[in-house]
Design an enzyme around this catalytic site. Structure first.
Site, PDB file in Angstrom:
ATOM      1  N   SER A 233       0.747  -1.124  -0.003  1.00  0.00           N
ATOM      2  CA  SER A 233      -0.073   0.037  -0.041  1.00  0.00           C
ATOM      3  C   SER A 233       0.909   1.238  -0.084  1.00  0.00           C
ATOM      4  O   SER A 233       2.034   1.154   0.408  1.00  0.00           O
ATOM      5  CB  SER A 233      -1.000   0.116   1.262  1.00  0.00           C
ATOM      6  OG  SER A 233      -1.929  -0.941   1.265  1.00  0.00           O
ATOM      7  N   ASP A 308       9.331 -15.543  13.670  1.00  0.00           N
ATOM      8  CA  ASP A 308      10.799 -16.225  13.716  1.00  0.00           C
ATOM      9  C   ASP A 308      10.916 -17.496  13.161  1.00  0.00           C
ATOM     10  O   ASP A 308      10.071 -18.221  13.723  1.00  0.00           O
ATOM     11  CB  ASP A 308      11.323 -15.909  15.086  1.00  0.00           C
ATOM     12  CG  ASP A 308      11.914 -14.501  15.310  1.00  0.00           C
ATOM     13  OD1 ASP A 308      12.335 -13.837  14.242  1.00  0.00           O
ATOM     14  OD2 ASP A 308      12.177 -14.135  16.278  1.00  0.00           O
ATOM     15  N   PRO A 432      18.699 -16.938   8.873  1.00  0.00           N
ATOM     16  CA  PRO A 432      17.558 -16.370   9.611  1.00  0.00           C
ATOM     17  C   PRO A 432      17.012 -17.522  10.399  1.00  0.00           C
ATOM     18  O   PRO A 432      15.987 -16.844  11.257  1.00  0.00           O
ATOM     19  CB  PRO A 432      16.398 -16.129   8.193  1.00  0.00           C
ATOM     20  CG  PRO A 432      17.080 -17.090   7.211  1.00  0.00           C
ATOM     21  CD  PRO A 432      18.650 -17.171   7.448  1.00  0.00           C
TER      22      PRO A 432
END
Length: 755
Positions: A233, A308, A432
């Site tokens: 957006s 996570d 990650p």
């Protein structure tokens, strides 16, 4: 086999009404609303304009929400039913065994997991209004003629529960970072992965455009996650001191999947406690974008990491809980799958359809599995009388994280971060995936930050605000904590601010023009840098001629963006490490995304030995020049397809494409029409699909447009009637004053209490 063929033929014939629907006028569709027997306390009036935008007026709050549920079920019954199937992991009930592993993945994600705890914590008012909304939705679902799609998909009307709608809300609140994670998980442990992750974080990879392996089932998962969540957006706000009317201005431009029906529905409403207009997500009872007499609002996905990943492979067996789920399959037997749950969330890698490294056992910890309360927050926000009350409404808001902007009738504007987020101190440096046994890795989940803990600003010195999924910035002199990794490039927000700064006295029409802007200044600068490096390459002559002086405007009638895009598509794959050659050409590499191109394309090109660099430029230029010669303008190449979401069905999907149109814009232009690396005619699939502008000086100065239309009924005159408005940059006014509503919404439906 003969029996199966006959059954398939019968199913096909039953679905012919959706493949070739009968035209239905607006008046007939309005008359089909099942008004009889409505479970309301007092009379309700629903007014309609010619685009089938409903304006609901009720004498009690409860009756208002019953009527809103009724209207949503009537206009978007098939869409809400499909969203429930996706949110509940029940797609196999319409798609058969093809979707079984997709359903397994969705059952693991379990969008409804927190629903019982959310319901238990609801204030009494939320409980009452939600029950009324569900009752209205079920009245429409069980009493009206089933939508044409039901026969094709083998669906039957089925009542909704509050938990169903909470699951739909969680689906709409999906963490867009999941797509970024999935794009790089398969590369874990391979040579160069640490560098890939480092560059991914540095670039701020735009997760909704993340490149995933080419698998039809995975593509559907991607469409579900990116297409139904509020993933993008633009929103801008202008203070009254910088507007022509003296009132603050708000402009919102949501970015979602460009399929029909739209993922938004416009509505107006009035009851003792509510008086507002705006956009609603079908199946949910609140306004996500809109205004009341005192305040207008919009939001952009903050791209905050509300999740996570944890390596749980070394957790003891007693920390795994196993559930067996049953998946009903259309035209086939029921399947069973197992879902494993750990204290750090469900085991994501048990889903065979999701990409991962063999042997990984990774759990997903997501704020969406916590009992945050978005419904109560947005119900309160719709009644806020000033910016302070508006921000306070988001105290328990969780997903998806939103960058909220507001504009007040008094000329004030403000911005704040609306989310519930782990209290992270740093970004993982090499991987990650965190170690579940590391107390430091799990510690951020012991303290969740909420909206009151995060920065905000009221009435900034510049007199305007802009947000475009960019990396979170300091607000009010406070620096935000670590909120995530995967953000959009800063090109959009920089362009929005540039245009706002150029308007000393902005009007609503100026905001509308900003929403339709097709310029990417960073693309212009990157093109100029490539032209400089191509100077001694004879093969590049036609490209250099087209690109010299280009300002990055992706206008429909321009040739320069064609030259730029085909040059990128031919150049980028040649710059990849040898072990990854070919991936980018197949859109399988993070390096194909705009963030990577702007961050690393020139440094990677300049780092090549001179001889190799010259050879790469010659090879890319020769191929790109051939592409360029065979193509016309950007609008000839870049198209916006008018298609129902059933377009994705095998065999019959083509029947649900209704044409395409030339369109301007690109990945990171204010009018976003996203695409990957392209060398031929293509369709944008994600981008600007709704527009809202309000001038707070005038209660009636509110304009909305949807890509498509209000009515999801195939064949309806209001199914795609706003496509010309969208293309011509025109809008529909939805006023607040009662007398204006009566004049501009002349069609009337009356609901009477059942006797």
């Amino acid at each position: 086999m003969a029996f199966m063929l006959r059954l398939l033929l019968l199913l096909f014939l039953a679905g012919c009404a959706s493949i070739d629907p009968r035209p239905v006028g607006v008046d007939r569709r309005i008359a089909a609303l099942p008004a009889a027997g409505a479970a309301i306390e007092r009379p309700v009036v629903i007014r309609w304009n010619r685009h089938m935008v409903p304006w609901v007026e009720a004498e009690t709050d409860r009756d208002l929400f019953f009527a809103l549920g009724l209207v949503q079920g009537h206009l978007r019954g098939a869409q809400i039913a499909l969203m429930r199937l996706a949110a509940r992991g029940r797609l196999s009930e319409v798609a058969g065994p093809f979707a079984t592993e997709i359903d397994h993945a969705l059952r693991i994600l379990d969008f409804g997991r927190a629903a019982p705890a959310i319901r238990a914590a609801w204030p009494e008012e939320t409980r009452r209004l939600m029950a009324a909304f569900v009752a209205g939705l079920n009245h429409a679902t069980m009493r009206a003629e089933p939508p044409p799609e039901f026969a094709l998909l083998g669906l039957a009307p089925e009542p909704y529960t509050e938990d169903d709608l909470l699951a739909i809300g969680r689906l709409a609140g999906t963490d867009v970072n999941w797509l970024g994670y999935l794009s790089i998980l398969p590369a874990r442990g391979t040579p160069g992965f640490a560098r890939l992750w480092e560059r991914t974080v540095a670039a701020g990879t735009s997760a909704p455009e993340a490149a995933l392996p080419p698998d039809r089932r995975l593509a559907l998962v991607r469409d579900i996650l990116a297409g139904t969540s509020r993933a993008g957006s633009n929103t801008v706000a202008v203070a009254g001191r910088r507007s022509a009317s003296g009132g603050a201005l708000i402009g919102s431009d949501p970015h979602l999947a460009l399929n029909l029906p739209n993922l938004w529905l416009a509505a107006g409403m009035r009851s003792p406690s509510f008086h507002a207009v705006g956009l609603m997500v079908p199946g949910l009872p609140f306004l996500g974008v809109g205004r009341n007499p005192e305040i207008g609002w919009g939001g952009t996905n903050m791209r905050a990491a509300s999740s996570d990943l944890f390596d749980v492979s070394r957790l003891p067996p007693e920390q795994f809980r196993t559930e067996t789920v049953r998946i009903r399959q259309r035209l086939w037997f029921t399947a069973t799958r197992e879902v494993r749950i750990t204290p750090l969330g469900p085991v994501l890698t048990d889903a065979s359809v999701l990409p991962r490294r063999p042997g990984d056992v990774i759990a997903l910890r997501w704020v969406g599995h916590e009992p945050t309360d978005e419904i109560t927050a947005l119900l309160a926000a719709a009644r806020a009388r000033n910016g302070q009350e508006f921000r306070a409404a988001f105290d328990r808001f969780g997903v998806s994280a939103q960058n909220m902007l507001w504009a007040g009738r008094d000329g004030s504007i403000g911005q704040f971060y609306a989310t519930t987020i782990p209290a992270r101190r740093e970004i993982p440096r090499e991987d990650p995936v965190l170690d579940a046994r590391d107390a430091a890795a799990t510690a951020p989940w012991q303290r969740l930050l909420r909206t009151p803990d995060l920065p905000y600003v009221v009435n900034p010195r510049e007199g305007f605000l802009a947000s475009a999924n960019n990396r979170p910035e300091p607000l009010g002199g406070r620096t935000p904590p670590v909120l995530g990794y995967f953000f959009s490039d800063s090109d959009r927000v920089a362009r929005l601010r540039e245009m706002l700064a150029a308007q000393p006295r902005a009007t609503a029409q100026d905001i509308m023009a900003i929403q339709a802007d097709t310029r990417s200044p960073r693309a212009g600068r990157l093109a100029a840098a490539l032209v400089e490096r191509l100077g001694g390459t004879p093969e590049a002559a036609p490209l250099i001629e087209a690109l010299r002086g280009w300002d990055g405007d992706y206008r429909v009638d321009a040739r320069a963006p064609v030259a730029f895009e085909v040059l990128l598509a031919r150049l980028v794959p040649l710059l990849q490490p040898e072990e990854r050659q070919g991936e980018t050409g197949n859109r399988r590499s993070p390096e194909s995304q705009w963030n990577f191109l702007t961050a690393f394309l020139l440094p990677d090109l300049d780092a090549l030995p001179p001889g190799r660099r010259a050879a790469v430029l010659r090879e890319a230029s020769a191929a790109a020049a051939r592409d360029f010669a065979a193509l016309g303008t950007w609008g000839d190449m870049h198209r916006l397809r008018v298609s129902h979401w059933l377009f994705n069905l095998p065999v019959v999907g083509g029947a649900f494409a209704y044409g395409d149109h030339p369109v301007g814009g690109s990945r990171e232009t204010p009018m976003k029409t996203s695409h990957g690396l392209v060398t031929q005619r293509h369709a944008a699939s994600f981008g600007s699909m709704a527009r809202h502008v309000s001038d707070m000086a005038d209660p009636d100065a509110n304009w909305f447009t949807l890509w498509g239309g209000q009515d999801g009924w195939l064949g309806s005159a209001a199914f795609a009637d706003q496509v010309p408005l969208w293309l011509e940059r025109r809008s529909i006014r939805i006023p607040l004053r009662r007398e204006t509503v009566a004049a501009e919404f002349p069609r009337v439906t009356r609901l009477e209490p059942a006797r």
